[in-house]
Design a protein around this motif. Structure first.
Motif, PDB file in Angstrom:
ATOM      1  N   VAL A  96       0.792  -1.151  -0.095  1.00  0.00           N
ATOM      2  CA  VAL A  96      -0.050   0.001  -0.128  1.00  0.00           C
ATOM      3  C   VAL A  96       0.847   1.382   0.137  1.00  0.00           C
ATOM      4  O   VAL A  96       1.652   1.302   0.840  1.00  0.00           O
ATOM      5  CB  VAL A  96      -0.820  -0.112   1.291  1.00  0.00           C
ATOM      6  CG1 VAL A  96      -1.810   1.158   1.225  1.00  0.00           C
ATOM      7  CG2 VAL A  96      -1.690  -1.348   1.361  1.00  0.00           C
ATOM      8  N   LEU A 162      -6.826   1.515   4.305  1.00  0.00           N
ATOM      9  CA  LEU A 162      -6.435   2.794   4.112  1.00  0.00           C
ATOM     10  C   LEU A 162      -6.264   3.753   5.256  1.00  0.00           C
ATOM     11  O   LEU A 162      -5.308   4.668   5.272  1.00  0.00           O
ATOM     12  CB  LEU A 162      -7.564   3.529   2.914  1.00  0.00           C
ATOM     13  CG  LEU A 162      -7.476   2.847   1.720  1.00  0.00           C
ATOM     14  CD1 LEU A 162      -8.597   3.256   0.800  1.00  0.00           C
ATOM     15  CD2 LEU A 162      -6.244   2.807   0.913  1.00  0.00           C
ATOM     16  N   ILE A 242      -1.544  -1.674  -4.052  1.00  0.00           N
ATOM     17  CA  ILE A 242      -2.757  -0.663  -4.078  1.00  0.00           C
ATOM     18  C   ILE A 242      -1.809   0.787  -3.825  1.00  0.00           C
ATOM     19  O   ILE A 242      -1.128   0.858  -2.929  1.00  0.00           O
ATOM     20  CB  ILE A 242      -3.641  -0.775  -2.606  1.00  0.00           C
ATOM     21  CG1 ILE A 242      -4.271  -2.129  -2.605  1.00  0.00           C
ATOM     22  CG2 ILE A 242      -4.467   0.420  -2.427  1.00  0.00           C
ATOM     23  CD1 ILE A 242      -5.089  -2.454  -1.575  1.00  0.00           C
TER      24      ILE A 242
END
Length: 396
Positions: A96, A162, A242
């Motif tokens: 991420v 997130l 991501i």
């Protein structure tokens, strides 16, 4: 699953699949009347074979007679030939990065142990499901009605990941890339994106389990993006990267491919193509017969159970109507209890034909906001088919 285990599984299945030596003849195991060849890939039962490089495998309709589509019968759709054949979970990490304060590298074990899990029953449907029924015909995989499936997905809400990465102010989109790779530098990598608000809605998730089992390799092991109510092009398989972006995402797969006319139902005319298009997004409403199947023979005076499934983008199915006389008369089918707003909604009705002959059965679904199926539809890509389905049955 490591490479040795995957290759042993291929050997046990007596097929050659997913490797560079993949060939059509090595996969075919039989045929069904009125269908293409059948193939058996590792971890899969016999499915209808469209292509083997990359794999495109369709689910036979009879598997939709149960609420959840078995993992071994779930349809398969890849875009690029370079798909993963093995993943070492000891070294695999979900990365991420981008417009975040805290980049992450997460193992599957960490996703399981450090985040609160959620489960959701949701339909995954290929954008081109039922493409073969468009007239005039359009290029692309000539799916019938089996490029769809319903499963219980378990994993981590994307929002939780997130939030752990601490998204910076000004984030616009989130992109998703998998372990599949283009065979040539000139071919665009398959990467998709969602808006930051959609990505953080609490329902979009990273799944590590499918029907309470690890995902099959060809369905995205070890991780898959789940975007409930949206077409399968967004459900990135073998998810590995991501990236949070401070600007709108742009690549071939959104700017050129997977686009639909802005008109209702993504419809345009073959004689006058739409000038304005947008990326494909939410499901429209549709229903599928699962019993009887096309060309099935039934007998006069004997009750028959007509069955099917209906689904939409999450508003919920309110009504399914069935006609046994080619659309002259319609009657409401019985709806089974809802098992999730993104799931199949099963429907049934009884029918006792009185005389011999050919009958045309039809079904149309309507959702909770009044959206229903169309009488006619066409677009250049063969996307979003939701024409009222008809099945011709012989009574003899």
């Amino acid at each position: 699953m490591n490479r040795r285990g995957f290759l042993q599984l291929m050997g046990a299945s007596s097929v050659v699949a997913l490797t560079a030596s993949c060939n059509r003849n090595g996969l075919v195991t039989g045929t069904l009347p009125g269908t293409t060849d059948l193939a058996r890939f590792p971890e899969k039962t016999e499915l209808i074979l469209l292509t083997d490089r990359p794999p495109q495998l369709e689910t036979p309709i009879h598997y939709f007679r149960q609420d959840l589509t078995p993992n071994e019968a779930f349809f398969v759709r890849w875009h690029l030939e370079g798909i993963p054949t093995s993943v070492d979970l000891r070294s695999f990490r979900l990365n991420v990065s981008g417009h975040v304060r805290q980049p992450l590298q997460l193992s599957v074990d960490e996703l399981r142990s450090r985040f609160y899990p959620i489960s959701i029953v949701a339909v995954n449907q290929c954008s081109g499901n039922s493409r073969s029924f468009f007239e005039p015909r359009v290029p692309g995989g000539q799916w019938k009605h089996g490029a769809v499936g319903n499963a219980k997905w378990t994993g981590v809400p994307l929002k939780s990941i997130l939030d752990r990465a601490q998204v910076k102010a000004g984030a616009v989109d989130v992109s998703f890339n998998g372990l599949d790779a283009p065979p040539l530098p000139s071919i665009a990598d398959f990467v998709k994106a969602l808006s930051i608000d959609h990505a953080r809605d609490g329902e979009v998730m990273i799944a590590y389990a499918m029907n309470d089992q690890p995902l099959p390799m060809v369905n995205g092991f070890p991780l898959r993006l789940i975007v409930p109510g949206w077409y399968g092009t967004y459900w990135v398989k073998a998810l590995s990267d991501i990236a949070v972006l401070p600007q709108p995402f742009s690549n071939f797969w959104t700017d050129k491919a997977y686009r639909i006319p802005t008109a209702p139902n993504g419809t345009e005319s073959p004689k006058e193509l739409a000038k304005d298009t947008i990326p494909i997004n939410r499901f429209n409403v549709r229903s599928i017969f699962v019993r009887p199947e096309a060309e099935e023979i039934v007998h006069p005076g004997i009750p028959n159970e007509i069955e099917g499934v209906a689904f939409d983008s999450g508003y919920g199915i309110r009504r399914v109507e069935v006609s046994t006389d080619g659309g002259a008369n319609w009657a409401d089918a019985r709806l089974d209890p809802e098992i999730g707003k993104y799931s199949f909604r099963r429907w049934r009705t009884s029918w006792t034909p009185r005389t011999r002959g050919q009958y045309r059965l039809m079904a149309r679904a309507t959702n909770a906001v009044g959206e229903t199926q169309s009488k006619a539809q066409w677009n250049r890509s063969g996307f979003m088919w939701n024409v009222i389905q008809q099945v011709d049955v012989r009574v003899a």
